[in-house]
Design a protein around this motif. Structure first.
Motif, PDB file in Angstrom:
ATOM      1  N   ARG A  25     -98.959  25.520  76.514  1.00 21.49           N
ATOM      2  CA  ARG A  25     -98.673  26.120  75.212  1.00 21.49           C
ATOM      3  C   ARG A  25     -99.449  25.376  74.147  1.00 21.49           C
ATOM      4  O   ARG A  25     -99.355  24.170  74.040  1.00 21.49           O
ATOM      5  N   ARG A  26    -100.220  26.101  73.390  1.00 22.76           N
ATOM      6  CA  ARG A  26    -100.989  25.517  72.303  1.00 22.76           C
ATOM      7  C   ARG A  26    -100.336  25.912  70.986  1.00 22.76           C
ATOM      8  O   ARG A  26     -99.668  26.934  70.902  1.00 22.76           O
ATOM      9  N   PRO A  27    -100.559  25.111  69.931  1.00 19.40           N
ATOM     10  CA  PRO A  27     -99.973  25.467  68.637  1.00 19.40           C
ATOM     11  C   PRO A  27    -100.354  26.891  68.243  1.00 19.40           C
ATOM     12  O   PRO A  27    -101.479  27.333  68.440  1.00 19.40           O
ATOM     13  N   GLY A  28     -99.384  27.627  67.699  1.00 14.01           N
ATOM     14  CA  GLY A  28     -99.640  28.979  67.226  1.00 14.01           C
ATOM     15  C   GLY A  28     -99.552  30.056  68.290  1.00 14.01           C
ATOM     16  O   GLY A  28     -99.751  31.222  68.015  1.00 14.01           O
ATOM     17  N   GLN A  29     -99.297  29.673  69.535  1.00 10.45           N
ATOM     18  CA  GLN A  29     -99.193  30.670  70.590  1.00 10.45           C
ATOM     19  C   GLN A  29     -97.748  30.843  71.000  1.00 10.45           C
ATOM     20  O   GLN A  29     -96.951  29.918  70.912  1.00 10.45           O
ATOM     21  N   ASP A  54    -103.855  27.196  82.942  1.00 11.09           N
ATOM     22  CA  ASP A  54    -104.158  27.299  81.527  1.00 11.09           C
ATOM     23  C   ASP A  54    -103.802  28.706  81.065  1.00 11.09           C
ATOM     24  O   ASP A  54    -103.814  29.643  81.866  1.00 11.09           O
ATOM     25  N   TYR A  55    -103.507  28.838  79.777  1.00 16.45           N
ATOM     26  CA  TYR A  55    -103.023  30.094  79.224  1.00 16.45           C
ATOM     27  C   TYR A  55    -103.659  30.347  77.861  1.00 16.45           C
ATOM     28  O   TYR A  55    -103.872  29.410  77.094  1.00 16.45           O
ATOM     29  N   LEU A  56    -103.946  31.610  77.578  1.00 19.46           N
ATOM     30  CA  LEU A  56    -104.480  31.995  76.282  1.00 19.46           C
ATOM     31  C   LEU A  56    -103.923  33.365  75.919  1.00 19.46           C
ATOM     32  O   LEU A  56    -103.925  34.280  76.740  1.00 19.46           O
ATOM     33  N   GLU A  57    -103.433  33.487  74.698  1.00 20.53           N
ATOM     34  CA  GLU A  57    -102.970  34.780  74.188  1.00 20.53           C
ATOM     35  C   GLU A  57    -103.948  35.222  73.114  1.00 20.53           C
ATOM     36  O   GLU A  57    -104.344  34.426  72.261  1.00 20.53           O
ATOM     37  N   LEU A  58    -104.344  36.492  73.169  1.00 18.59           N
ATOM     38  CA  LEU A  58    -105.352  37.028  72.263  1.00 18.59           C
ATOM     39  C   LEU A  58    -104.873  38.328  71.648  1.00 18.59           C
ATOM     40  O   LEU A  58    -104.169  39.102  72.297  1.00 18.59           O
ATOM     41  N   GLY A  59    -105.303  38.590  70.424  1.00 16.02           N
ATOM     42  CA  GLY A  59    -105.061  39.885  69.833  1.00 16.02           C
ATOM     43  C   GLY A  59    -105.895  40.924  70.565  1.00 16.02           C
ATOM     44  O   GLY A  59    -106.961  40.609  71.093  1.00 16.02           O
ATOM     45  N   ALA A  60    -105.435  42.144  70.615  1.00 18.86           N
ATOM     46  CA  ALA A  60    -106.175  43.228  71.285  1.00 18.86           C
ATOM     47  C   ALA A  60    -107.285  43.705  70.347  1.00 18.86           C
ATOM     48  O   ALA A  60    -107.261  44.821  69.835  1.00 18.86           O
ATOM     49  N   LEU A  61    -108.253  42.841  70.139  1.00 20.33           N
ATOM     50  CA  LEU A  61    -109.352  43.067  69.203  1.00 20.33           C
ATOM     51  C   LEU A  61    -110.684  42.874  69.906  1.00 20.33           C
ATOM     52  O   LEU A  61    -110.747  42.206  70.952  1.00 20.33           O
ATOM     53  N   PRO A  62    -111.781  43.401  69.356  1.00 17.80           N
ATOM     54  CA  PRO A  62    -113.091  43.242  70.006  1.00 17.80           C
ATOM     55  C   PRO A  62    -113.483  41.786  70.243  1.00 17.80           C
ATOM     56  O   PRO A  62    -114.125  41.474  71.239  1.00 17.80           O
ATOM     57  N   GLY A  63    -113.078  40.877  69.378  1.00 18.38           N
ATOM     58  CA  GLY A  63    -113.419  39.470  69.556  1.00 18.38           C
ATOM     59  C   GLY A  63    -112.677  38.786  70.683  1.00 18.38           C
ATOM     60  O   GLY A  63    -112.997  37.651  71.034  1.00 18.38           O
ATOM     61  N   ILE A 109     -99.480  48.203  69.455  1.00 17.41           N
ATOM     62  CA  ILE A 109    -100.461  47.332  70.097  1.00 17.41           C
ATOM     63  C   ILE A 109     -99.891  45.927  70.239  1.00 17.41           C
ATOM     64  O   ILE A 109     -99.514  45.294  69.262  1.00 17.41           O
ATOM     65  N   GLU A 110     -99.828  45.476  71.482  1.00 20.85           N
ATOM     66  CA  GLU A 110     -99.352  44.133  71.814  1.00 20.85           C
ATOM     67  C   GLU A 110    -100.558  43.241  72.099  1.00 20.85           C
ATOM     68  O   GLU A 110    -101.627  43.735  72.428  1.00 20.85           O
ATOM     69  N   PRO A 111    -100.381  41.919  72.039  1.00 15.47           N
ATOM     70  CA  PRO A 111    -101.476  41.024  72.419  1.00 15.47           C
ATOM     71  C   PRO A 111    -101.749  41.123  73.923  1.00 15.47           C
ATOM     72  O   PRO A 111    -100.956  41.686  74.671  1.00 15.47           O
ATOM     73  N   VAL A 112    -102.868  40.574  74.339  1.00 14.60           N
ATOM     74  CA  VAL A 112    -103.186  40.472  75.757  1.00 14.60           C
ATOM     75  C   VAL A 112    -103.105  38.991  76.122  1.00 14.60           C
ATOM     76  O   VAL A 112    -103.238  38.127  75.262  1.00 14.60           O
TER      77      VAL A 112
END
Length: 188
Positions: A25-29, A54-63, A109-112
């Motif tokens: 878990r990273r800050p902000g996630q 390792d884990y990463l949460e991302l917005g469902a955005l082109p970036g 729209i949920e994060p991925v």
């Protein structure tokens, strides 16, 4: 310091001590433990055998795609698995591209989410999105700009699959990258 809420202790490289570990878990996630790992039912017996995570949460955005790909490159390097970098980057790109598209097709729209796990020889890539519709292999025309994602996943992985996550809604698509999966033709 990396860490998570309850559960086993995490070392500096994401190494897990204990069993069934939550993700880093990273800050902000948000706190998001690895979804139920594939079991015999899903064609593999990996559950519990991938101690470094390792884990990463991302917005469902082109970036999301280039961010996830760069993240994966650095994590694979951190783990000392440089020969797997190309295959893992391809897996992450294709799976996150599909997850973003699936997430954007939903009314809300949920994060991925992306998990990278290793047993120190192979890397397991898991991508989650809230859309329960499973991905489908499609044959694309030679002139088509898209539609080859799962064919590339199949080419760059030892095995791959998908499973629903009823407790969260949605699904996980996963792929295993090993030393013999760095190139689509299987060459080292």
């Amino acid at each position: 310091s990396r860490g998570s809420g309850a559960g086993p202790a995490l070392g500096g490289t994401g190494a897990v001590t204990g069993s069934a570990a939550p993700a880093v878990r990273r800050p902000g996630q948000s706190k998001a433990p690895v979804p139920v790992l594939p079991t015999q039912k899903w064609g593999t017996d990996m559950a519990g055998h991938w101690p470094v995570r390792d884990y990463l949460e991302l917005g469902a955005l082109p970036g999301a795609v280039p961010s996830a790909r760069l993240h994966a490159r650095f994590i694979v390097w951190e783990w000392g698995l440089d020969p797997l970098t190309e295959a893992v980057e391809h897996m992450v790109s294709e799976l996150i591209t599909n997850s973003v598209a699936a997430a954007r097709a939903m009314p809300q729209i949920e994060p991925v989410r992306l998990w990278l796990l290793t047993n120190r020889r192979k890397v397991l890539v898991l991508a989650w999105d809230a859309n329960p519709q499973p991905p489908a292999l499609a044959e694309a025309d030679d002139d088509a700009e898209g539609g080859r994602g799962l064919l590339l996943v199949q080419a760059f992985s030892e095995r791959w699959g998908t499973y629903p996550t009823p407790d969260r809604g949605g699904k996980v698509v996963w792929a295993v990258c090993g030393m013999n999966t760095g190139r689509p033709d299987g060459s080292p």
